[in-house]
Design a protein around this motif. Structure first.
Motif, PDB file in Angstrom:
ATOM      1  N   UNK A  62      29.272  46.005  74.871  1.00 24.82           N
ATOM      2  CA  UNK A  62      27.887  45.530  74.918  1.00 24.82           C
ATOM      3  C   UNK A  62      27.257  45.965  76.243  1.00 24.82           C
ATOM      4  N   UNK A  63      26.434  46.985  76.171  1.00 24.77           N
ATOM      5  CA  UNK A  63      25.859  47.592  77.368  1.00 24.77           C
ATOM      6  C   UNK A  63      25.064  46.611  78.231  1.00 24.77           C
ATOM      7  N   UNK A  64      24.180  45.763  77.676  1.00 22.05           N
ATOM      8  CA  UNK A  64      23.457  44.832  78.552  1.00 22.05           C
ATOM      9  C   UNK A  64      24.387  43.900  79.325  1.00 22.05           C
ATOM     10  N   UNK A  65      25.417  43.406  78.668  1.00 23.38           N
ATOM     11  CA  UNK A  65      26.367  42.517  79.352  1.00 23.38           C
ATOM     12  C   UNK A  65      27.114  43.280  80.443  1.00 23.38           C
ATOM     13  N   UNK A  66      27.507  44.496  80.167  1.00 26.78           N
ATOM     14  CA  UNK A  66      28.238  45.306  81.144  1.00 26.78           C
ATOM     15  C   UNK A  66      27.366  45.596  82.364  1.00 26.78           C
ATOM     16  N   UNK A  67      26.142  46.039  82.138  1.00 27.22           N
ATOM     17  CA  UNK A  67      25.253  46.394  83.255  1.00 27.22           C
ATOM     18  C   UNK A  67      24.926  45.165  84.102  1.00 27.22           C
TER      19      UNK A  67
END
Length: 93
Positions: A62-67
């Motif tokens: 999950x890109x938003x969570x990672x960023x």
């Protein structure tokens, strides 16, 4: 336009807002080097939680969570390190 998926937008907005909300406190703490009002236990738990969210985000891709959690983790670790450093300095005086 009917096929446009709005769900990822909520993830990116949540990531942006939570990360931005953390910035003023992080900047103030880093500039002033004053950690007196910060709880070591709370910040340790918070930093651990952010790390776990980052790992979770990586697992589920999950890109938003990672960023968001990558940026917040860097800031949280910095503040936690300052808290430990300045708490140790206060004990030495």
């Amino acid at each position: 336009m009917d096929d446009f998926d709005f769900i990822p937008i909520f993830g990116y907005l949540a990531a942006l807002l939570t990360t931005i909300s953390f910035l003023p406190q992080a900047i103030k703490t880093i500039k002033e080097k004053n950690t007196e009002g910060i709880s070591l236990v709370m910040y340790s738990l918070f930093t651990s939680g952010v790390l776990m969210w980052l790992v979770y985000g990586i697992f589920v891709k999950d890109t938003p969570i990672i960023i968001a959690n990558s940026i917040t983790l860097i800031l949280a670790v910095t503040i936690l390190a300052l808290k430990i450093k300045y708490s140790s300095n206060a004990k030495l005086k």
